[in-house]
Design an enzyme around this catalytic site. Sequence first.
Site, mmCIF file in Angstrom:
data_model
loop_
_atom_site.group_PDB
_atom_site.id
_atom_site.type_symbol
_atom_site.label_atom_id
_atom_site.label_comp_id
_atom_site.label_asym_id
_atom_site.label_seq_id
_atom_site.Cartn_x
_atom_site.Cartn_y
_atom_site.Cartn_z
ATOM 1 N N LYS A 192 0.844 -1.196 0.000
ATOM 2 C CA LYS A 192 0.000 0.000 0.000
ATOM 3 C C LYS A 192 0.882 1.249 0.000
ATOM 4 O O LYS A 192 1.600 1.514 0.951
ATOM 5 C CB LYS A 192 -0.903 0.055 1.228
ATOM 6 C CG LYS A 192 -1.947 1.173 1.084
ATOM 7 C CD LYS A 192 -2.646 1.516 2.377
ATOM 8 C CE LYS A 192 -1.897 2.519 3.214
ATOM 9 N NZ LYS A 192 -1.690 3.832 2.566
ATOM 10 N N THR A 202 6.520 7.325 13.713
ATOM 11 C CA THR A 202 6.704 6.508 14.911
ATOM 12 C C THR A 202 5.357 6.205 15.553
ATOM 13 O O THR A 202 5.127 5.097 16.053
ATOM 14 C CB THR A 202 7.660 7.214 15.892
ATOM 15 O OG1 THR A 202 8.963 7.255 15.285
ATOM 16 C CG2 THR A 202 7.766 6.478 17.225
ATOM 17 N N GLY A 247 3.818 3.416 13.679
ATOM 18 C CA GLY A 247 4.671 2.248 13.911
ATOM 19 C C GLY A 247 4.354 1.575 15.240
ATOM 20 O O GLY A 247 4.276 0.345 15.342
ATOM 21 N N GLU A 302 10.430 0.954 10.005
ATOM 22 C CA GLU A 302 11.422 2.011 9.794
ATOM 23 C C GLU A 302 10.696 3.319 10.055
ATOM 24 O O GLU A 302 9.800 3.686 9.303
ATOM 25 C CB GLU A 302 11.975 1.900 8.379
ATOM 26 C CG GLU A 302 13.315 2.563 8.235
ATOM 27 C CD GLU A 302 13.175 3.932 7.635
ATOM 28 O OE1 GLU A 302 13.208 4.892 8.432
ATOM 29 O OE2 GLU A 302 13.018 4.035 6.422
ATOM 30 N N CYS A 343 13.409 10.709 6.479
ATOM 31 C CA CYS A 343 13.390 10.222 7.853
ATOM 32 C C CYS A 343 14.761 10.359 8.506
ATOM 33 O O CYS A 343 14.876 10.602 9.692
ATOM 34 C CB CYS A 343 12.910 8.785 7.901
ATOM 35 S SG CYS A 343 13.749 7.740 6.713
ATOM 36 N N GLU A 389 10.308 15.252 15.565
ATOM 37 C CA GLU A 389 10.540 15.267 14.118
ATOM 38 C C GLU A 389 9.640 16.315 13.463
ATOM 39 O O GLU A 389 8.425 16.269 13.603
ATOM 40 C CB GLU A 389 10.229 13.871 13.557
ATOM 41 C CG GLU A 389 10.594 13.721 12.105
ATOM 42 C CD GLU A 389 10.387 12.287 11.607
ATOM 43 O OE1 GLU A 389 9.331 11.708 11.877
ATOM 44 O OE2 GLU A 389 11.299 11.776 10.932
HETATM 45 P P1 NAI Z 1 1.941 7.929 8.512
HETATM 46 O O1 NAI Z 1 2.820 7.114 9.365
HETATM 47 O O2 NAI Z 1 0.535 8.152 8.955
HETATM 48 O O3 NAI Z 1 1.870 7.311 7.044
HETATM 49 C C1 NAI Z 1 2.736 6.328 6.532
HETATM 50 C C2 NAI Z 1 1.941 5.214 5.865
HETATM 51 O O4 NAI Z 1 1.201 4.508 6.854
HETATM 52 C C3 NAI Z 1 0.905 5.679 4.842
HETATM 53 O O5 NAI Z 1 0.876 4.750 3.776
HETATM 54 C C4 NAI Z 1 -0.383 5.641 5.634
HETATM 55 O O6 NAI Z 1 -1.519 5.488 4.828
HETATM 56 C C5 NAI Z 1 -0.169 4.418 6.498
HETATM 57 N N1 NAI Z 1 -0.967 4.368 7.728
HETATM 58 C C6 NAI Z 1 -1.475 5.409 8.442
HETATM 59 N N2 NAI Z 1 -2.130 4.947 9.527
HETATM 60 C C7 NAI Z 1 -2.038 3.597 9.515
HETATM 61 C C8 NAI Z 1 -2.492 2.548 10.369
HETATM 62 N N3 NAI Z 1 -3.181 2.812 11.479
HETATM 63 N N4 NAI Z 1 -2.196 1.277 10.054
HETATM 64 C C9 NAI Z 1 -1.484 0.996 8.957
HETATM 65 N N5 NAI Z 1 -1.038 1.931 8.098
HETATM 66 C C10 NAI Z 1 -1.296 3.223 8.366
HETATM 67 O O7 NAI Z 1 2.661 9.314 8.299
HETATM 68 P P2 NAI Z 1 1.975 10.726 7.974
HETATM 69 O O8 NAI Z 1 0.775 10.963 8.839
HETATM 70 O O9 NAI Z 1 1.785 10.828 6.529
HETATM 71 O O10 NAI Z 1 3.127 11.711 8.450
HETATM 72 C C11 NAI Z 1 3.179 12.134 9.801
HETATM 73 C C12 NAI Z 1 4.600 12.283 10.263
HETATM 74 O O11 NAI Z 1 5.266 11.048 10.175
HETATM 75 C C13 NAI Z 1 5.450 13.223 9.442
HETATM 76 O O12 NAI Z 1 5.285 14.530 9.849
HETATM 77 C C14 NAI Z 1 6.826 12.703 9.702
HETATM 78 O O13 NAI Z 1 7.304 13.248 10.904
HETATM 79 C C15 NAI Z 1 6.626 11.211 9.893
HETATM 80 N N6 NAI Z 1 6.965 10.429 8.688
HETATM 81 C C16 NAI Z 1 8.091 9.666 8.701
HETATM 82 C C17 NAI Z 1 8.454 8.958 7.569
HETATM 83 C C18 NAI Z 1 9.681 8.124 7.537
HETATM 84 O O14 NAI Z 1 10.198 7.901 6.462
HETATM 85 N N7 NAI Z 1 10.147 7.596 8.637
HETATM 86 C C19 NAI Z 1 7.680 9.034 6.345
HETATM 87 C C20 NAI Z 1 6.477 9.801 6.440
HETATM 88 C C21 NAI Z 1 6.168 10.485 7.581
#
Ligand code: NAI
Length: 498
Positions: free
Chosen positions: A204, A258, A261, A278, A312, A409
């Site tokens: 996804k 996080t 995660g 990650e 990240c 972050e």
């Molecule tokens: P997110 O963690 O919500 O999104 C990442 C992925 O997880 C997306 O595909 C999303 O649809 C999916 N997702 C969201 N909720 C889920 C759940 N309950 N179960 C399974 N999958 C789920 O990140 P978001 O809200 O887009 O960004 C928020 C913050 O996260 C950013 O401001 C940044 O600080 C951090 N972030 C870190 C990343 C990294 O590479 N470590 C990448 C993106 C965001």
Amino acid sequence: MSQHTDTTYKPTSPNSKLDFASVWEYAPAPESASHAEIKEKYDLFIGGKFVKPAEGNYFKSMNPATGETITEFAEASKSDVNKAVKAARKAFEGEWSSISAKERGKYLYRIARMIQERAREFSVLESMDGGKPIRESRDVDVPLVAAHFFYYAGWADKLEYAFPGKKPKPLGVCGQIIPWNFPLLMLAWKIAPALACGNTVVLKPAETTSLTALKFAELVKDAGLPDGVVNIVTGAGETGAEIVNHKDIDKIAFTGSTGVGKLIQRSLAGTDKKFTLELGGKGAMIVFEDAPIDQAVEGIINAIFFNQGHVCCAGSRLLVQEGVAEKVIQKLKDRMESLIVGDPLDKNTDVGAINSQAQFETINKYLEIGLNEGADVYQSSCSIPDNGYFVRPTLLMNVSQSNRVVQEEIFGPVLTIQTFRTADEAIQKANNTPYGLAGGVWTDKGSKIFKVGSGLRSGVVWANTYNKFDPTSPFGGYKESGVGREGGMHGLGAYLKF
Ligand code: NAI
Ligand code: MG
């Protein structure tokens, strides 16, 4: 974009203060998007076919540089996810397991070559859907995507050499959930090792950047990969949660925040699903007095401002030794003045668009928090486009270790700056956040690199450079930055059982 339209060269007098805005004025150099095909609507890719979502819902994806809708993606519900998992299971137990490892490798080589052939289209679409500068998607993301498929293609028939004396076996069906900062590259990090090890996948992409994953689905079809080996389902967090909680998935690989995660890890407790996470980071860059200063400044600019700080492992904290702090900060400010913020499709652009309105608001919220915490805020004076989501490169100075802007972050083009006197103090400050993904050190002395490198509790430490990636090198975090490693031989182990 207004800042690119004036093409006349305005010389500055030798005695005048350097006026970067006029010295560095470039004519617009937009990459053509005419060769990139975008459909009005994209369906789900399940069992080798594009299929409509069961509940018939679609959601919009915009170009964050203009705010315009560019296409729509299907919203996968529980029953769609179930269908995708079934297709993946069928492929795993059928055709995919029956072909030899060498043949499996050939498919991956083919995918790698096809990505190279279509590199231009992938780069343009990545920049349009996600906002990152074309220079980055063209020179970093897409070449690394191909490199990952080439690298893991090579391992497909050599797994027993990677783990001598063991009999590695694939896990089965892998659920993979990826973020919006490196959409196609994160897909490659997930799919290439999974397939090389003989698994099948349900992936996804993030809801704001699903376009290149669906283009990849078209490529997978053209490559003749057996049906169901790769399934792509689009949707937001609820769709992700359906994947995480599906009973017939053997492994979850997640990259993202996080917060999510931790949710995922809780959902998986008590199941026998394997997982790798990650997560976030708050990378520290340590610059010693003996460092090559100009090289360090260029590295810092690259580490936090390119790709809008949507990385990240971004170097989002600068720790600079007291004696050179003033000099480094002045040079940073000068260099920031020459950064071009604007149209992601312009080849001159250094800093593109913030990925979404939500992320734009998050960054601005943190700038306000920083102000309230007493930080001195410095922003480059560049012009930014009137439409779309853009943030000027920003420094937050006079901050202390306990400030939220130092601990949390921000995921934007925002760098906090602190000073230190001794190597031990630098290490202590660098380690004093909940994260531990990456760090950097700039010094002329190898001994300091080793001292700091072994003192930092982070998965990656770069020396005299930053944000360099290679498929042969493992990547992953300490503490709240995640669990497990991706990339290199370590990345194979995460998709195998013994
Ligand atoms: P997110 O963690 O919500 O999104 C990442 C992925 O997880 C997306 O595909 C999303 O649809 C999916 N997702 C969201 N909720 C889920 C759940 N309950 N179960 C399974 N999958 C789920 O990140 P978001 O809200 O887009 O960004 C928020 C913050 O996260 C950013 O401001 C940044 O600080 C951090 N972030 C870190 C990343 C990294 O590479 N470590 C990448 C993106 C965001
Ligand atoms: Mg988008």
